[in-house]
Design a protein around this motif. Structure first.
Motif, mmCIF file in Angstrom:
data_model
loop_
_atom_site.group_PDB
_atom_site.id
_atom_site.type_symbol
_atom_site.label_atom_id
_atom_site.label_comp_id
_atom_site.label_asym_id
_atom_site.label_seq_id
_atom_site.Cartn_x
_atom_site.Cartn_y
_atom_site.Cartn_z
ATOM 1 N N ALA A 4 2.403 118.937 -5.426
ATOM 2 C CA ALA A 4 1.800 117.876 -6.243
ATOM 3 C C ALA A 4 2.209 118.034 -7.709
ATOM 4 C CB ALA A 4 0.278 117.913 -6.110
ATOM 5 N N ALA A 5 2.216 119.282 -8.201
ATOM 6 C CA ALA A 5 2.621 119.531 -9.590
ATOM 7 C C ALA A 5 4.084 119.158 -9.786
ATOM 8 C CB ALA A 5 2.392 121.001 -9.940
ATOM 9 N N ASP A 6 4.924 119.485 -8.806
ATOM 10 C CA ASP A 6 6.347 119.145 -8.860
ATOM 11 C C ASP A 6 6.525 117.641 -9.011
ATOM 12 O OD1 ASP A 6 8.457 120.848 -8.985
ATOM 13 O OD2 ASP A 6 9.014 120.680 -6.879
ATOM 14 N N ALA A 7 5.815 116.894 -8.177
ATOM 15 C CA ALA A 7 5.928 115.434 -8.203
ATOM 16 C C ALA A 7 5.379 114.871 -9.519
ATOM 17 C CB ALA A 7 5.176 114.833 -7.015
ATOM 18 N N PHE A 8 4.246 115.433 -9.978
ATOM 19 C CA PHE A 8 3.609 114.938 -11.196
ATOM 20 C C PHE A 8 4.522 115.100 -12.408
ATOM 21 C CE2 PHE A 8 1.067 115.958 -15.004
ATOM 22 C CZ PHE A 8 0.479 114.721 -15.209
#
Length: 437
Positions: A4-8
């Protein structure tokens, strides 16, 4: 959480860069060239390429024997063994023991680099042996001993990584292994290409290479009528150039005239000087300047194009390819001649080589899409400079070649025709011209 952090943060970067890309008018370059190229490269990296391991073992044995023989010859000439990899020890042997002339000094002492050895090789056999030793050592340590270790057990292939953001001109590069730098000007270097083979016995290797694309682009960008007409007639461009600058008929062009014309043709793209041309041809600097002056007298539009490119770069601090790719040239207004000259050469080179790189990427995209659309089994394996290499079922060859040729020669509309050379064979070395039925 990690995903999720990667995508954000990727989304945040997109929001940050998007207005910058739009402001610099780079959206077309991104959307039409770079992003579609990613898809083709991902497929190429996933596919990989097969290697003939047995052949590599034999080649390694042969070259190691040559390497040892040359090492012993060097020791005999020097009357003592020493560490050939030590520049300090080598300098002591060459300049103190053998009394060779010192041609170049650096901060660390008397130079023994390749440029020095190449000059010394004209008069001293040991310099020739040292160059051969270095060449073989590089082949062995960089490629021949390393390639088998890079084979992925699951696929039985090597999977090079193609990089879009390394070369400043926009050219692709590759790593692990670097397929762009396999030397092909030496017989030993060429032999490495023989190890690259098709996936099965009923497939073949197909190589399609743009014919003199940078010279064609120089003709197009400069709009020089003499150069354009030579390409449109299908002349041997180096022979035609030699005929024009020497004011003789085509049939009267000698090998030496053609050789000089070829050196100027390619040198012009890189902003070659009289000093550089003299070094390349082994002639007097005054004679080299005469050849360059004759060239510009007969191709005045090329000189105008180069001068205009440099003037615009001085004004804007950047140079752009025909597809909008930007290269900063910070030294273009430098007071130091060497820095300024380098930036001027870079500006000219980027206009030509950078545009050629963009065309190659567009060609890869077009080829990749054509193969998928038509359902061919042919796979794009490698891209090196102006060349694309394919793994092709022999049964498909006659149908796929016209499709690939059409895609590559129609990808960009120039004032001169884009042409390709097509070769086929059992490996990447033993290729012969493809004969269309």
């Amino acid at each position: 959480d990690y995903a999720a952090a990667d995508a954000f943060y990727t989304w945040q970067l997109y929001q940050f860069f998007l207005p910058l890309i739009e402001d610099k008018k780079l959206m077309s370059l991104l959307v039409d060239i770079e992003l579609p190229t990613q898809l083709a490269l991902a497929d190429m990296e996933s596919t990989g390429v097969c290697l003939d391991q047995r052949y590599l073992v034999q080649l390694e044995s042969t070259l190691k024997a040559q390497h040892l023989s040359i090492t012993n010859q060097i020791y005999e000439l020097c009357a003592q063994p020493f560490n050939l990899s030590s520049p300090k020890q080598l300098a002591t042997i060459l300049y103190d023991e053998l009394k060779l002339p010192v041609l170049k000094k650096t901060k660390t002492g008397r130079s023994t680099d390749s440029s020095v050895l190449e000059k010394l090789a004209k008069d001293y056999p040991i310099a020739t042996l040292l160059l051969s030793h270095r060449r073989l050592e590089k082949l062995l340590t960089t490629y021949i001993s390393v390639l088998p270790q890079l084979i992925v057990p699951r696929t039985g292939r090597i999977h090079t990584q193609f990089n879009q953001t390394v070369a400043i001109t926009g050219r692709l590069s590759s790593s692990s292994p670097n397929l762009q730098n396999i030397p092909i000007r030496t017989e030993e270097g060429k032999q490495i290409r023989k190890a690259f083979i098709p996936s099965t016995g009923d497939h073949c290797i197909l190589a399609i290479d743009y014919s003199q694309i940078e010279l064609r682009l120089m003709a197009h960008l400069s709009a020089d009528p003499a150069m354009i007409n030579a390409f449109k007639r299908g002349d041997d461009i180096h022979q035609a150039t030699a005929a024009i600058i020497n004011d003789v008929p085509l049939e009267s062009v000698t090998k030496e005239m053609r050789y000089h014309a070829k050196a100027v043709n390619f040198g012009i793209i890189y902003g070659i000087s009289a000093f550089g041309l003299a070094e390349n041809l082994g002639i007097d600097r005054h004679d080299a300047q005469t050849i360059i002056d004759q060239y510009f007298d007969q191709f005045p539009c090329i000189k105008t194009f180069m001068e205009a490119t440099i003037a615009l770069a001085k004004e804007e601090g950047v140079v752009k390819t025909e597809y909008g790719r930007i290269r900063p040239v910070p030294g273009i207004n430098d007071r130091l001649f060497n820095r300024r000259s380098f930036a001027e050469r870079a500006a000219i080179n980027t206009r030509v080589q950078g545009t050629a790189a963009d065309i190659m990427k567009l060609a890869m995209v077009k080829v990749f899409q054509a193969l998928k659309t038509a359902g061919f089994m042919t796979q794009l394996l490698i891209q090196v400079h102006d060349e694309l290499v394919f793994d092709v079922p022999k049964s498909e060859l006659g149908r796929v070649v016209p499709v690939l040729k059409q895609a590559m020669t129609t990808v960009s509309e120039l004032t001169v025709p884009l042409e390709v050379d097509i070769e086929v064979g059992p490996n990447w070395l033993d290729l012969t011209p493809y004969q269309e039925c």
